[in-house]
Design a protein around this motif. Sequence first.
Motif, PDB file in Angstrom:
ATOM      1  N   ASN A 299       0.842  -1.188   0.000  1.00 13.95           N
ATOM      2  CA  ASN A 299       0.000   0.000   0.000  1.00 13.95           C
ATOM      3  C   ASN A 299       0.876   1.236   0.000  1.00 13.95           C
ATOM      4  O   ASN A 299       2.099   1.159   0.212  1.00 13.95           O
ATOM      5  N   THR A 300       0.239   2.355  -0.239  1.00 11.57           N
ATOM      6  CA  THR A 300       0.930   3.637  -0.194  1.00 11.57           C
ATOM      7  C   THR A 300      -0.055   4.693   0.299  1.00 11.57           C
ATOM      8  O   THR A 300      -1.271   4.573   0.084  1.00 11.57           O
ATOM      9  N   VAL A 301       0.456   5.713   0.973  1.00 10.20           N
ATOM     10  CA  VAL A 301      -0.405   6.746   1.532  1.00 10.20           C
ATOM     11  C   VAL A 301       0.380   8.053   1.617  1.00 10.20           C
ATOM     12  O   VAL A 301       1.599   8.041   1.862  1.00 10.20           O
ATOM     13  N   VAL A 302      -0.307   9.149   1.388  1.00 11.56           N
ATOM     14  CA  VAL A 302       0.325  10.469   1.520  1.00 11.56           C
ATOM     15  C   VAL A 302       0.178  10.887   2.982  1.00 11.56           C
ATOM     16  O   VAL A 302      -0.890  11.342   3.410  1.00 11.56           O
ATOM     17  N   MET A 303       1.240  10.727   3.742  1.00 10.23           N
ATOM     18  CA  MET A 303       1.183  10.977   5.182  1.00 10.23           C
ATOM     19  C   MET A 303       0.895  12.436   5.500  1.00 10.23           C
ATOM     20  O   MET A 303       0.246  12.745   6.509  1.00 10.23           O
ATOM     21  N   SER A 304       1.333  13.322   4.653  1.00  9.22           N
ATOM     22  CA  SER A 304       1.103  14.747   4.901  1.00  9.22           C
ATOM     23  C   SER A 304      -0.358  15.126   4.694  1.00  9.22           C
ATOM     24  O   SER A 304      -0.788  16.194   5.149  1.00  9.22           O
ATOM     25  N   GLU A 305      -1.131  14.280   4.036  1.00  9.43           N
ATOM     26  CA  GLU A 305      -2.578  14.504   3.949  1.00  9.43           C
ATOM     27  C   GLU A 305      -3.282  13.999   5.211  1.00  9.43           C
ATOM     28  O   GLU A 305      -4.355  14.487   5.557  1.00  9.43           O
ATOM     29  N   VAL A 306      -2.671  13.006   5.880  1.00 11.18           N
ATOM     30  CA  VAL A 306      -3.240  12.462   7.111  1.00 11.18           C
ATOM     31  C   VAL A 306      -2.925  13.360   8.293  1.00 11.18           C
ATOM     32  O   VAL A 306      -3.813  13.718   9.086  1.00 11.18           O
ATOM     33  N   VAL A 307      -1.654  13.734   8.417  1.00 11.82           N
ATOM     34  CA  VAL A 307      -1.190  14.500   9.578  1.00 11.82           C
ATOM     35  C   VAL A 307      -0.568  15.808   9.103  1.00 11.82           C
ATOM     36  O   VAL A 307       0.582  15.824   8.647  1.00 11.82           O
ATOM     37  N   PRO A 308      -1.296  16.893   9.178  1.00 10.38           N
ATOM     38  CA  PRO A 308      -0.707  18.188   8.819  1.00 10.38           C
ATOM     39  C   PRO A 308       0.496  18.483   9.722  1.00 10.38           C
ATOM     40  O   PRO A 308       0.460  18.240  10.919  1.00 10.38           O
ATOM     41  N   LEU A 317       4.741  14.110   1.981  1.00  9.30           N
ATOM     42  CA  LEU A 317       5.435  12.945   2.522  1.00  9.30           C
ATOM     43  C   LEU A 317       4.637  11.713   2.134  1.00  9.30           C
ATOM     44  O   LEU A 317       3.467  11.569   2.509  1.00  9.30           O
ATOM     45  N   VAL A 318       5.275  10.806   1.389  1.00 10.57           N
ATOM     46  CA  VAL A 318       4.611   9.600   0.892  1.00 10.57           C
ATOM     47  C   VAL A 318       5.272   8.380   1.519  1.00 10.57           C
ATOM     48  O   VAL A 318       6.502   8.236   1.478  1.00 10.57           O
ATOM     49  N   ALA A 319       4.454   7.498   2.077  1.00 11.91           N
ATOM     50  CA  ALA A 319       4.940   6.237   2.649  1.00 11.91           C
ATOM     51  C   ALA A 319       4.436   5.088   1.789  1.00 11.91           C
ATOM     52  O   ALA A 319       3.237   4.976   1.536  1.00 11.91           O
ATOM     53  N   THR A 320       5.362   4.238   1.349  1.00  9.14           N
ATOM     54  CA  THR A 320       5.018   3.075   0.531  1.00  9.14           C
ATOM     55  C   THR A 320       5.618   1.831   1.165  1.00  9.14           C
ATOM     56  O   THR A 320       6.816   1.813   1.458  1.00  9.14           O
ATOM     57  N   SER A 321       4.792   0.812   1.382  1.00 10.78           N
ATOM     58  CA  SER A 321       5.245  -0.390   2.084  1.00 10.78           C
ATOM     59  C   SER A 321       5.223  -1.598   1.170  1.00 10.78           C
ATOM     60  O   SER A 321       4.349  -1.753   0.322  1.00 10.78           O
ATOM     61  N   VAL A 322       6.222  -2.484   1.378  1.00 13.18           N
ATOM     62  CA  VAL A 322       6.414  -3.683   0.569  1.00 13.18           C
ATOM     63  C   VAL A 322       6.703  -4.843   1.524  1.00 13.18           C
ATOM     64  O   VAL A 322       7.409  -4.674   2.517  1.00 13.18           O
ATOM     65  N   LEU A 323       6.177  -6.022   1.207  1.00 18.12           N
ATOM     66  CA  LEU A 323       6.474  -7.194   2.027  1.00 18.12           C
ATOM     67  C   LEU A 323       7.962  -7.530   1.980  1.00 18.12           C
ATOM     68  O   LEU A 323       8.613  -7.399   0.940  1.00 18.12           O
ATOM     69  N   GLY A 324       8.492  -8.001   3.121  1.00 16.73           N
ATOM     70  CA  GLY A 324       9.871  -8.450   3.188  1.00 16.73           C
ATOM     71  C   GLY A 324      10.853  -7.317   3.415  1.00 16.73           C
ATOM     72  O   GLY A 324      10.472  -6.144   3.562  1.00 16.73           O
ATOM     73  N   THR A 325      12.120  -7.665   3.449  1.00 17.00           N
ATOM     74  CA  THR A 325      13.165  -6.674   3.713  1.00 17.00           C
ATOM     75  C   THR A 325      14.127  -6.498   2.534  1.00 17.00           C
ATOM     76  O   THR A 325      15.134  -5.803   2.661  1.00 17.00           O
TER      77      THR A 325
END
Length: 418
Positions: A299-308, A317-325
């Motif tokens: 998934n991905t989310v624009v964190m700066s839209e969530v938390v001013p 600020l964009v957070a993108t997550s991927v399974l594994g390391t």
Amino acid sequence: MPREAAAEVIVVGAGLAGLACALDLTAAGREVLVLEAADDVGGRMRTDVVQGFRLDRGFQVFNTSYPQVKRRLEPASLGLCPFTPGFLLADARGLRRVVDPTRRPGQALDLLTGRLLPLRDLAALGLLGAGDAALPTAVLRRLPETSTGRALRRAGVSRRTVDEVLAPFLAGVFLEEGLETSSRMFHLVWRSLVRGSLCLPRDGIGAVPRQLAARLPPGRLLCGTRVDRVTADGVALADGSALRAGVVVVATGMSQAARLLPGLRVPTARAVTTFYHAAPVSPLSEPTLVVDAGRQVLNTVVMSEVVPGVSPDGRALVATSVLGTEASEEAARLRAGELYGADTSGWRLLSDYRIAEALPAGPAPLALSRGTRFGPGRHVCGDHRATASVQGALASGARAAREVSADLARATGVRTGR
């Protein structure tokens, strides 16, 4: 407190489980000392400041419905900022909204018209959510156990909806793609999603453990204090000194707990990587999670839209997550751009968090709450002893405190002849 001083109970680890345990024991009149190897409390729930941006250590959310959260925390002082209920599913047809029609009827067009999933599946999910929300957790914990995938099919949800809509979303919740997680765990999580709101504190997820730690008596928390081993009469520290205690509670991560308590069996760990990018402009002007139906990223989310205020200079600020390391930053960034329909050539990597022990695995059969006694005067707690959640960590810490208190009371009775 001098390092050679004794304590009645030593808690190793100042994550949520350790803090809950320490607070409950303190309230019961016990002398507790909390030792934390890191420079601050929180364990996996930490927030860093990188180039002025506030970055949680991995993408995390705060659910307001958990009983332990309601009991222990003051949400108003956390300044909670909500996500949009539901998520946007990104597939070959673009971004399509998956939302609870009872919360956001005006945004449920894709669902209510049957364009996203068959109406019979919508009805089945409605019944599932209503049942999970209404039934007591004690009942949900005793339901016949299977995998999450089988539970959804038995609830009447079609295989296509499970595979194409629910599995991509739940992969980001359980950090596994096969829907192998225990159905009992799924029902508890589904209940929390239906009943609660997903939010983030304005100062980052690290504000949650800091609020708990602030309630400890002065001098009863030592950060930067690494425990090398648990000994017969307390703990030995990495600097060569020792602390005596009749009871030691290990509240660290799974692998560290297994090292400190040889013979302790811990679950397999689920791993995840989160990339944080600074983008010149926001690729999505709403605080909504975007789920990748193609599963190239979770998934991905624009964190700066969530938390001013998470951005110091107006960039997104964009957070993108991927399974594994082992994930590739370039591949994750390019895929995020495809999902948003945005040019990512101007995105700049701020940090990546490769978390090998993000969650304990929870396939069936799963013990939703395990005792904390490991040996005489030795206890262990954490979400790996309960459910893989904030609720599980806090509840395990509370159980450890109850069992330690019972053991100390029993020992006192024996010594006094009562």
